[in-house]
Design a protein around this motif. Structure first.
Motif, PDB file in Angstrom:
ATOM      1  N   ARG A  89       8.442  10.390  -7.018  1.00  0.00           N
ATOM      2  CA  ARG A  89       7.587   9.662  -6.080  1.00  0.00           C
ATOM      3  C   ARG A  89       7.380   8.218  -6.524  1.00  0.00           C
ATOM      4  N   GLY A  90       7.236   8.017  -7.831  1.00  0.00           N
ATOM      5  CA  GLY A  90       7.089   6.664  -8.343  1.00  0.00           C
ATOM      6  C   GLY A  90       8.311   5.815  -8.078  1.00  0.00           C
ATOM      7  N   ARG A  91       9.484   6.392  -8.304  1.00  0.00           N
ATOM      8  CA  ARG A  91      10.724   5.669  -8.054  1.00  0.00           C
ATOM      9  C   ARG A  91      10.897   5.362  -6.569  1.00  0.00           C
ATOM     10  N   GLU A  92      10.591   6.328  -5.721  1.00  0.00           N
ATOM     11  CA  GLU A  92      10.718   6.119  -4.281  1.00  0.00           C
ATOM     12  C   GLU A  92       9.782   5.012  -3.806  1.00  0.00           C
ATOM     13  N   ALA A  93       8.575   4.979  -4.355  1.00  0.00           N
ATOM     14  CA  ALA A  93       7.628   3.926  -3.980  1.00  0.00           C
ATOM     15  C   ALA A  93       8.135   2.557  -4.443  1.00  0.00           C
ATOM     16  N   LEU A  94       8.706   2.500  -5.638  1.00  0.00           N
ATOM     17  CA  LEU A  94       9.275   1.240  -6.127  1.00  0.00           C
ATOM     18  C   LEU A  94      10.399   0.766  -5.214  1.00  0.00           C
ATOM     19  N   GLU A  95      11.276   1.672  -4.855  1.00  0.00           N
ATOM     20  CA  GLU A  95      12.410   1.319  -3.996  1.00  0.00           C
ATOM     21  C   GLU A  95      11.940   0.862  -2.622  1.00  0.00           C
ATOM     22  N   ALA A  96      10.807   1.409  -2.174  1.00  0.00           N
ATOM     23  CA  ALA A  96      10.259   1.027  -0.875  1.00  0.00           C
ATOM     24  C   ALA A  96       9.429  -0.250  -0.953  1.00  0.00           C
ATOM     25  N   ASP A  98       6.542  -0.507  -2.450  1.00  0.00           N
ATOM     26  CA  ASP A  98       5.119  -0.168  -2.427  1.00  0.00           C
ATOM     27  C   ASP A  98       4.618  -0.061  -3.866  1.00  0.00           C
ATOM     28  N   SER A  99       4.295  -1.198  -4.449  1.00  0.00           N
ATOM     29  CA  SER A  99       3.893  -1.230  -5.854  1.00  0.00           C
ATOM     30  C   SER A  99       2.598  -0.465  -6.103  1.00  0.00           C
ATOM     31  N   ARG A 100       1.690  -0.525  -5.157  1.00  0.00           N
ATOM     32  CA  ARG A 100       0.415   0.156  -5.338  1.00  0.00           C
ATOM     33  C   ARG A 100       0.617   1.662  -5.460  1.00  0.00           C
ATOM     34  N   ALA A 101       1.405   2.237  -4.548  1.00  0.00           N
ATOM     35  CA  ALA A 101       1.669   3.674  -4.613  1.00  0.00           C
ATOM     36  C   ALA A 101       2.451   4.019  -5.882  1.00  0.00           C
ATOM     37  N   LEU A 106       2.891   6.676 -11.073  1.00  0.00           N
ATOM     38  CA  LEU A 106       3.347   6.515 -12.447  1.00  0.00           C
ATOM     39  C   LEU A 106       2.190   6.535 -13.440  1.00  0.00           C
ATOM     40  N   THR A 107       1.004   6.146 -12.997  1.00  0.00           N
ATOM     41  CA  THR A 107      -0.178   6.295 -13.855  1.00  0.00           C
ATOM     42  C   THR A 107      -0.482   7.769 -14.071  1.00  0.00           C
ATOM     43  N   ALA A 108      -0.356   8.565 -13.009  1.00  0.00           N
ATOM     44  CA  ALA A 108      -0.532  10.014 -13.168  1.00  0.00           C
ATOM     45  C   ALA A 108       0.511  10.567 -14.140  1.00  0.00           C
ATOM     46  N   TRP A 120       6.324   4.809 -18.679  1.00  0.00           N
ATOM     47  CA  TRP A 120       5.725   3.517 -19.007  1.00  0.00           C
ATOM     48  C   TRP A 120       6.606   2.373 -18.521  1.00  0.00           C
ATOM     49  N   HIS A 121       7.922   2.534 -18.677  1.00  0.00           N
ATOM     50  CA  HIS A 121       8.834   1.482 -18.239  1.00  0.00           C
ATOM     51  C   HIS A 121       8.737   1.251 -16.730  1.00  0.00           C
ATOM     52  N   LEU A 122       8.781   2.326 -15.960  1.00  0.00           N
ATOM     53  CA  LEU A 122       8.741   2.168 -14.511  1.00  0.00           C
ATOM     54  C   LEU A 122       7.396   1.642 -14.033  1.00  0.00           C
ATOM     55  N   ARG A 123       6.305   2.077 -14.686  1.00  0.00           N
ATOM     56  CA  ARG A 123       5.006   1.542 -14.285  1.00  0.00           C
ATOM     57  C   ARG A 123       4.935   0.050 -14.606  1.00  0.00           C
TER      58      ARG A 123
END
Length: 203
Positions: A89-96, A98-101, A106-108, A120-123
């Motif tokens: 989900r974090g990767r999909e949000a990055l690709e879209a 949507d940094s907030r999502a 990624l915090t979770a 940590w890298h992706l966040r």
């Protein structure tokens, strides 16, 4: 490499507006990881990943790209279906875009799997995309402490340092990334760019 820290120390005296002391301290702490070859190997670096990392510097370009993909796959194994879902989900949000999502997912992930370096890298990427550069550098420091072989995280560190106006320090991070993965096109282009920024220094 001592010149990296000399440069950072000089910046502490000369930089009078904008980022400030706390941010510079984060930069210096992160840069220590560029040269910290004795850091412990993180959980992502399985025997298979380490074997491929050893082959990567001497591989031909096509083979190097294949090895890098395999290494990245190894680094993406969380060992937990629930953590895999948060990573996805974090990767999909990055690709879209949507940094907030992405930060939320990624915090979770980092909360529940603090030893998983790629979280940590992706966040850090999501934070940097939100122009939260100080926290991004902190996350990259954490990622590299867990996995000092992560050429992508090292590239990301260089990118953030360049973005905030430290091309000389960025160059050191990119050089470290290149020493691990010499055939990375992103790193090669970044090195060419920062070389121009710092006055065409020899690489």
């Amino acid at each position: 490499m001592a010149r990296v820290f000399d440069s950072a120390a000089s910046s502490l005296h000369s930089y009078s507006m904008g980022i400030g002391y706390r941010f510079l301290n984060r930069i210096v702490a992160a840069l220590w990881l560029v040269v910290a070859f004795s850091l412990p190997v993180g959980a992502e670096n399985s025997d298979r990943a380490m074997e491929m990392l050893q082959k990567l510097p001497e591989a031909e370009p096509k083979e190097a790209r294949r090895l890098a993909r395999e290494i990245e796959h190894e680094w993406s194994k969380t060992g937990s279906p629930a953590m895999d879902l948060l990573l996805k989900r974090g990767r999909e949000a990055l690709e879209a875009g949507d940094s907030r999502a992405a930060i939320e997912h990624l915090t979770a992930l980092t909360d529940h799997a603090p030893e998983f370096a790629e979280g940590w890298h992706l966040r850090a990427i999501a934070l940097a995309n939100s122009e939260r550069y100080g926290p991004a550098i902190e996350d990259l420091s954490r990622a590299l402490a867990l996995n000092p072989h992560n050429f992508n995280a090292m590239y990301s560190l260089g990118s953030v340092l360049d973005e905030v106006g430290y091309p000389d320090l960025a160059q050191e991070a990119f050089l470290r990334a290149a020493s691990i993965h010499p055939h990375s096109e992103d790193v090669t282009k970044a090195l060419e760019r920062v070389a121009r920024e710092v006055g065409g220094a020899d690489l």
